[in-house]
Design a protein around this motif. Structure first.
Motif, short mmCIF file in Angstrom:
data_model
loop_
_atom_site.label_atom_id
_atom_site.label_comp_id
_atom_site.label_asym_id
_atom_site.label_seq_id
_atom_site.Cartn_x
_atom_site.Cartn_y
_atom_site.Cartn_z
N UNK A 78 -13.21 22.50 -27.68
CA UNK A 78 -12.25 21.23 -27.60
C UNK A 78 -10.70 21.68 -27.83
N UNK A 79 -10.45 22.61 -28.71
CA UNK A 79 -9.32 22.91 -29.31
C UNK A 79 -8.50 23.64 -28.09
N UNK A 80 -9.49 24.40 -27.47
CA UNK A 80 -8.62 24.99 -26.26
C UNK A 80 -8.51 24.29 -25.15
N UNK A 81 -9.01 23.15 -24.69
CA UNK A 81 -8.75 22.04 -23.85
C UNK A 81 -7.52 21.50 -24.45
N UNK A 82 -7.58 21.02 -25.61
CA UNK A 82 -6.20 20.34 -26.07
C UNK A 82 -4.96 21.34 -25.97
N UNK A 83 -4.99 22.43 -26.24
CA UNK A 83 -4.11 23.40 -26.04
C UNK A 83 -3.47 23.36 -24.70
#
Lengths: 133, 282
Positions: A78-83
């Motif tokens: 999820x954090x990767x996508x946000x990034x």
């Protein structure tokens, strides 16, 4: 503004090296940043990637690390996508809407997940609030 | 005061010379450094003097040139300071590999790295694993080097917190005279648990992040390469010496090595669980 200031300070004081796995801290951060965003309507804000940070890609995860302080921050999927979406210039609200559309079965948790991820990345210094409105 | 002798010792071709003044101090230096690499005095990057003065209250001191690093009556404090000085000197400019704050054990089938900050129980767990037949490599520091993931250990005596003595007594017999002890902790020769010690530099086969939690049920959980790499970075000592911080190579190590987190509250059934998961290593 005093409340905003206190809440923002509270979330900034959390030392966060891993976005996943520290649930209680994440919830406190999330809560404070949620109020912060709510009160200041910063869901329209965009965030820029801090150029000091390097990326090491693994399959569905990445590791960010700052050359200046030699410690890493692990990003889950999820954090990767946000990034990635921040790197494409999308606002917080745009990121939330896009993810809610893509993962409609997880709609109720996405806003919180995005808020937590952005809070942590800002706290770590990996994301910088953009001056563009 | 006359010099009794000296040793030039080190790690990964970084050396320090230790001059000692008194036979008792020769024994202390050998206790600490007997398994370290030796080198010529000309290769030393720093020179320490270990002294014993005063007849009524013998005062120990450790000097780096004109600078006093320790002064007091406690042999343990002196030993602890000296070994940390050696580690510092051997790592501060070392770019020969990735220095990791970790314990390590070995076998013919490879090495198990046990990274962790102070207080995570690395030394006690390592001592216990050695008492079960694993080969001792280090309880403090390793250098990971090359594509073959060779593990170079900084082999020193076990260095334990004072609170570890009760649990240590449950699996190893030793007497106070075998140790160098102080208020903060004690050092124990690893040969008490590992009498057939021979230096090894095996390849890395498993990364195990240990965490002692009082009362916890033993859990062995696999970690992803990314999370393992992030955790390994927390224990990475000399990143600044290596181009690009050496993260790409560290990441390659974690991609090609099984990584687990071990949470434990006692040793009951622990070895059996490790053996079941990694029969070639335990």
């Amino acid at each position: 503004m005093a409340l905003v200031s206190i809440l923002y300070r509270l979330q900034r004081e959390m030392t966060f090296h891993f976005i996943s796995g520290i649930k209680s801290q994440a919830k406190i951060c999330c809560l404070s940043f949620f109020f912060y965003l709510l009160l200041t309507m910063e869901y329209l804000h965009k965030f820029l990637l801090n150029p000091d940070f390097k990326v090491e890609k693994f399959d569905n995860e990445i590791l960010l690390y700052a050359v200046s302080n030699t410690s890493g921050v692990y990003l889950n999927e999820t954090a990767y996508l946000v990034w990635e979406m921040c790197s494409q210039g999308q606002s917080v609200e745009e990121i939330v809407l896009l993810l809610e559309e893509t993962y409609s079965h997880q709609k109720e948790t996405i806003r919180e997940d995005v808020t937590v991820a952005i809070t942590s990345l800002v706290d770590y210094g990996a994301l910088i609030p953009s001056s563009d409105e | 005061m006359n010099k009794t002798g000296s040793r030039t010792v080190g790690f990964c071709d970084q050396f320090v010379t230790i001059n000692f003044y008194g036979e008792e101090l020769e024994g202390l230096v050998d206790f600490l450094c007997c398994d370290l690499q030796t080198g010529p005095e000309s290769a030393a990057r720093a020179c320490y003097d270990v002294m014993l003065g005063g007849s009524i209250n013998p005062m120990l001191s450790l000097w780096l040139g004109e600078r006093c690093q320790y002064s007091g009556e406690c042999r343990y404090e002196l030993a602890y300071t000296l070994i940390n000085e050696i580690i510092y000197q051997c790592i501060v400019d070392n770019a020969a590999g990735h220095a990791i704050h970790a314990a390590a054990i070995g076998s013919a089938n490879g090495a198990v790295l046990l990274p962790g900050k102070s207080g995570f129980g690395k030394s006690t767990l390592t001592a216990w694993l050695v008492s079960k037949g694993c080969n001792y490599l280090t309880d403090e520091l390793v250098l990971l080097s090359g594509k073959k993931k060779q593990l170079l250990p900084f082999t020193r005596p076990f260095s334990m917190k004072a609170g570890s003595s009760a649990i240590l007594n449950s699996f190893v017999q030793y007497e106070h005279k075998d140790t160098i002890s102080g208020v903060g902790g004690f050092m124990l020769p690893h040969r008490l648990l590992n009498p057939d010690f021979s230096p090894l530099t095996p390849a890395l086969s498993l990364i195990l992040f240990p965490e002692y939690r009082e009362g916890a049920v033993t859990e062995l959980n696999q970690l992803s390469s990314a999370l393992g790499c992030a955790k390994l970075m927390e224990c990475y000592v000399n990143a600044r010496n290596i181009e690009g911080l050496g993260i790409s190579q560290l990441a390659d190590y974690t991609r090609n090595t099984p990584i687990c987190q071990l949470v434990y509250g006692s040793f009951d059934g622990l070895y059996e669980q490790l053996h079941e998961s990694f029969p070639l290593l335990f």
